[in-house]
Scaffold this active site. Structure first.
Site, PDB file in Angstrom:
ATOM      1  CG  ASP A   1     -39.078  65.945  67.066  1.00 33.96           C
ATOM      2  OD1 ASP A   1     -40.291  66.257  67.156  1.00 33.96           O
ATOM      3  OD2 ASP A   1     -38.268  66.078  68.005  1.00 33.96           O
ATOM      4  CG  LEU A   2     -43.636  66.756  61.891  1.00 35.15           C
ATOM      5  CD1 LEU A   2     -45.062  66.635  61.371  1.00 35.15           C
ATOM      6  CD2 LEU A   2     -42.728  67.331  60.814  1.00 35.15           C
ATOM      7  CE  LYS A   3     -45.038  66.988  70.066  1.00 39.10           C
ATOM      8  NZ  LYS A   3     -45.231  66.314  71.379  1.00 39.10           N
TER       9      LYS A   3
ATOM     10  N   GLY B   1     -61.469  58.639  70.294  1.00 40.22           N
ATOM     11  CA  GLY B   1     -62.359  57.539  69.935  1.00 40.22           C
ATOM     12  C   GLY B   1     -61.657  56.517  69.081  1.00 40.22           C
ATOM     13  CG  HIS B   2     -59.739  53.604  69.074  1.00 41.87           C
ATOM     14  ND1 HIS B   2     -58.751  53.755  68.131  1.00 41.87           N
ATOM     15  CD2 HIS B   2     -59.155  53.849  70.287  1.00 41.87           C
ATOM     16  CE1 HIS B   2     -57.612  54.066  68.731  1.00 41.87           C
ATOM     17  NE2 HIS B   2     -57.824  54.130  70.035  1.00 41.87           N
ATOM     18  CG  ASP B   3     -64.278  50.687  63.602  1.00 44.90           C
ATOM     19  OD1 ASP B   3     -63.991  51.055  62.449  1.00 44.90           O
ATOM     20  OD2 ASP B   3     -65.281  49.991  63.858  1.00 44.90           O
ATOM     21  CB  ILE B   4     -66.189  50.185  69.061  1.00 47.81           C
ATOM     22  CG1 ILE B   4     -67.447  49.435  69.474  1.00 47.81           C
ATOM     23  CG2 ILE B   4     -65.569  50.933  70.223  1.00 47.81           C
ATOM     24  CD1 ILE B   4     -67.155  48.301  70.437  1.00 47.81           C
ATOM     25  CG  ASN B   5     -65.513  54.917  70.857  1.00 44.35           C
ATOM     26  OD1 ASN B   5     -64.290  54.856  70.821  1.00 44.35           O
ATOM     27  ND2 ASN B   5     -66.212  54.381  71.846  1.00 44.35           N
TER      28      ASN B   5
ATOM     29  CG  ASP C   1     -60.437  51.944  61.931  1.00 40.93           C
ATOM     30  OD1 ASP C   1     -60.954  52.969  62.412  1.00 40.93           O
ATOM     31  OD2 ASP C   1     -59.723  51.178  62.590  1.00 40.93           O
TER      32      ASP C   1
END
Length: 372
Positions: A73-75, A138-142, A168
């Site tokens: 937990d980096l927070k 975003g994702h790959d398609i974007n 990706d």
């Protein structure tokens, strides 16, 4: 078993989903020790795709095989302290947070340098660490859309997104290339590096040739179905066969086109290869020919003809293909799962099966590092 090309290199990987973890797996395949650090809820990929009886995604297990997984937990202060210990003893930090997130957690560039001046920090993000879209989701398609990867792909009436996700995988390769270059420089100078790699620009980096043609108004311009390599040439296309399957023809060089034409009994086509693009009439004639026989029949006819022909195979057919089997990179393992080894041979050998991912705590990892 992994290769030993990167033996001794330690990687701490904060990334999730596919791009960063695929980059981490390539580094692991080549011999690096990869510790994948996940938040308390885990990588979201744990819950995407086909599930195994233990509830974990088979995709998640595949892309993280060969790695050690650590939950932090980096927070929280204790998580940050443990992470600092890891960074002090590692060579490469790979992460795919939105820009600014690592800084908010207390690990800005100065802190990273203080912890480890030789650290190579690869920040993999959607649109890069700067610019007006730096914080956009975003994702790959974007990323493919903005990076130019969709404009010329598909049919004249519609664009088509590629699968598996191109951005990706391209960004994973771009990250690995950049990391390895930074490792070489560090060997010479002792200097670490800060690498800013974006998924969108990993696709954009491939666009110099089609973009140049588009600006010049050439036949290879970004017009779906009209360019040399995207459907406008009869000699470089996918064709449907009589059984509703597909074949690929890539006879760009005249000798390959001539060999194809002779093999199918259409010598009259040999002189038509240079017709202006798009070759609508010739395409229709070749398509009509391929539509007269099943895919297997065409494969039998053209198997020994040097004309750049190959049937479009289904996954099970790819795995059973004699050449794929001879190279030994793709195999079915318990699950059933398909394991694809590192994409190449080293010293004449293919990579052996990866070990399953393992989950350790930070003390166990630090102990292993100290004993190495």
């Amino acid at each position: 078993m992994t290769f030993d090309l990167l033996a001794g290199l330690r990687v701490v990987d904060l990334s999730q989903w596919l791009p960063g973890p695929f980059a981490g797996q390539i580094l692991s395949d080549l011999g690096a020790q990869v510790v994948k650090v996940e938040p308390p809820a885990g990588d979201p990929l744990r819950r995407l795709g086909p599930r195994d009886p233990d509830g974990l995604s088979a995709w998640y297990k595949q892309i993280n095989a060969g790695k050690t997984v650590l939950c932090l937990d980096l927070k929280a202060r204790h998580g940050q302290d443990a992470f600092s210990e890891l960074l002090s003893g590692t060579d490469i930090l790979l992460e795919s947070y939105r820009p600014g997130t690592l800084e908010k957690l207390g690990f800005d560039a100065r802190r990273l340098t203080d912890l480890n001046r030789r650290l190579i920090h690869c920040a993999l993000s959607g649109y890069g660490q700067s610019g007006p879209l730096r914080l956009a989701g975003g994702h790959d398609i974007n990323y493919m859309a903005l990076g130019g990867g969709l404009a010329s792909s598909g049919l004249p009436q519609e664009s088509v997104a590629a699968y598996p996700p191109t951005a990706d995988h391209a960004s994973a390769l771009q990250s690995v290339v950049s990391i390895l270059a930074a490792v070489i420089r560090r060997e010479r100078t002792g200097q670490g590096a800060q690498l800013d790699i974006s998924l969108m620009e990993s696709v954009l980096a491939w666009q110099a040739l089609p973009f140049t043609s588009a600006l010049r108004g050439d036949a290879e311009a970004l017009v779906r179905g009209e360019g040399l390599l995207n459907g406008g040439a009869a000699f470089y296309r996918l064709y449907r066969t009589a059984d509703a399957r597909f074949v690929s023809l890539g006879a760009i060089e005249p000798k390959f086109w001539d060999a194809f034409c002779r093999a199918v009994g259409r010598d009259d086509w040999t002189g038509r290869q240079a017709e202006p693009l798009p070759q609508t009439e010739l395409i229709a004639e070749v398509a009509a020919l391929f539509a007269t026989r099943a895919q297997a029949d065409w494969s039998t006819l053209l198997a020994d003809i040097d004309c750049c022909f190959m049937p479009v195979l289904e996954p099970s057919e790819v795995l059973a293909h004699p050449h794929v089997r001879a190279r030994g990179l793709a195999r079915t393992v318990e699950g059933p799962n398909v394991e694809i080894a590192f994409g190449g041979l080293v010293d004449g050998q293919a990579q052996q099966s990866r070990t399953p991912l393992r989950e350790l705590d930070v003390d166990q990892i630090l102990t292993e590092w100290a004993e190495a």
